[in-house]
Design a protein around this motif. Structure first.
Motif, PDB file in Angstrom:
ATOM      1  N   GLN A  23       0.857  -1.731  -0.077  1.00 59.57           N
ATOM      2  CA  GLN A  23       0.166  -0.248  -0.049  1.00 59.57           C
ATOM      3  C   GLN A  23       1.218   1.893  -0.045  1.00 59.57           C
ATOM      4  O   GLN A  23       1.564   1.584   0.609  1.00 59.57           O
TER       5      GLN A  23
ATOM      6  N   ALA B 198     -12.658  -1.877  -2.988  1.00 59.12           N
ATOM      7  CA  ALA B 198     -12.018  -0.682  -3.247  1.00 59.12           C
ATOM      8  C   ALA B 198     -13.268   0.011  -3.376  1.00 59.12           C
ATOM      9  O   ALA B 198     -14.351   0.638  -4.189  1.00 59.12           O
TER      10      ALA B 198
ATOM     11  N   PHE C  34      -4.046  -0.951  -8.569  1.00 57.90           N
ATOM     12  CA  PHE C  34      -5.429  -0.495  -7.740  1.00 57.90           C
ATOM     13  C   PHE C  34      -5.236   0.794  -7.020  1.00 57.90           C
ATOM     14  O   PHE C  34      -3.965   1.176  -6.371  1.00 57.90           O
TER      15      PHE C  34
ATOM     16  N   ILE D 177      -1.540  -1.544  -4.133  1.00 62.09           N
ATOM     17  CA  ILE D 177      -2.691  -0.006  -4.133  1.00 62.09           C
ATOM     18  C   ILE D 177      -2.120   0.770  -3.934  1.00 62.09           C
ATOM     19  O   ILE D 177      -1.830   1.300  -2.830  1.00 62.09           O
TER      20      ILE D 177
END
Length: 327
Positions: A74, A183, A142, A112
């Protein structure tokens, strides 16, 4: 639906208290704002977390050594386009974050980005972020938008660059390694707090309807899904409507950005983790009149910036979340 982007509370003796009644000093001590690791242990379907220092990452290291484990990264709040004394070169610090991802010692299954990719949501800024994310050695990227990714156009430019395969304002879900990811977009209908809206809540309702209750759930959004500090807009007004749909699941983890600092808490079956930034720090809740970029002493900025790695081994009892500084 698969969501790949186009890339393959009151005052106390120590100051204002948190929404949970802790003083600011206690809150900072509890959270370990910068440079700590949060280790999650899944036991009997319940997520138990504790804050650990970087050198205590045996759980994460052991899980990461398993070639069959799910490992993802992340990153958050790159704010490409920001100019100011808090960080005079956010492009350079984001580049360092990408380099750190690429030298972790393993290739993450995906990355992400939890919003505020850009600072002013210009086409040039989105194109720059897209190109920089293209340099990450991973299979997929993502994203979700932050409020800075919707300046003046309700997120249209963001969706043109990163919205392929998404629904509504950019929400989506996907499955991998036995984990279900959702998401969420909570930055496009802002009054004071983050907001999801009825369409997105209905999406979640339908999305999880057919899942087994022992499926681990990971939600990621820009603004926190818990009341971290509503006075600064660090909360989502209708988050409880989504979280109520997930009560039957044994393990729910929520990852967010927006607040530019580390924080972790657990409520029932849900564990919340706020991530740090690759751009500039913000003050702890109540430590300043407003959440404005903080200028740190020379040489200390990278101590407040970093990335997060998450490891999950299917069928095991360990889910590890480790936050790493750029310093």
């Amino acid at each position: 639906m698969t969501g790949d982007t186009a890339l393959p509370g009151t005052d106390g003796p120590n100051g204002p208290s948190s929404p949970d009644g802790m003083t600011r000093r206690q809150l900072i001590r509890h959270a370990g704002w910068f440079g700590s690791a949060v280790v999650l242990t899944v036991t009997g379907g319940e997520v138990i977390s504790h804050v650990a220092r970087d050198q205590d990452g045996e759980t994460a290291a052991a899980a990461a050594a398993d070639a069959n484990a799910l490992r993802f990264v992340q990153i958050s709040d790159s704010h490409i386009g920001f100019t100011g004394p808090a960080n005079t070169d956010v492009t350079a610090s984001f580049t360092e974050a990408v380099d750190q991802v690429n030298t972790l010692g393993f290739r993450p299954d995906f990355v992400i980005h939890t919003g505020d990719l850009t600072h002013l949501s210009t086409p040039a800024q989105f194109d720059q972020v897209r190109q920089m994310l293209g340099g990450v050695r991973t299979g997929r990227v993502f994203t979700v938008p932050g409020e800075h990714d919707a300046v003046g156009d309700s997120g249209r430019a963001y969706r043109q660059t990163f919205g392929a395969g998404t629904s509504g304002d950019g929400w989506y879900s996907f499955d991998t390694h036995g984990v279900h990811f959702i998401a969420l977009v909570n930055t496009l209908s802002l009054e004071k707090l983050g907001h999801l809206g009825t369409d997105q809540i209905e999406f979640v309702r339908k999305d999880v309807a057919g899942l087994s209750s022992d499926t681990p759930i990971v939600l990621f959004s820009h603004i926190p899904l818990f009341a971290m500090y509503p006075a600064w807009g660090w909360s989502t007004d209708d988050a409880l409507q989504v979280l109520s749909l997930l009560k039957r699941f044994g393990s729910v983890t929520c990852l967010n950005g927006h607040v530019h600092q580390l924080f972790s808490k657990t409520e029932g079956n849900v564990t919340f983790h706020s991530a740090t930034t690759t751009a500039y720090p913000l003050p702890a809740p109540g430590a300043a009149p407003a959440p404005t970029p903080q200028v740190l002493p020379a040489g200390h900025l990278k101590e407040a910036l970093g990335i997060r790695t998450v490891t999950y081994k299917t069928g095991s009892a360990a889910l590890a979340v480790t936050d790493q500084r750029l310093a």
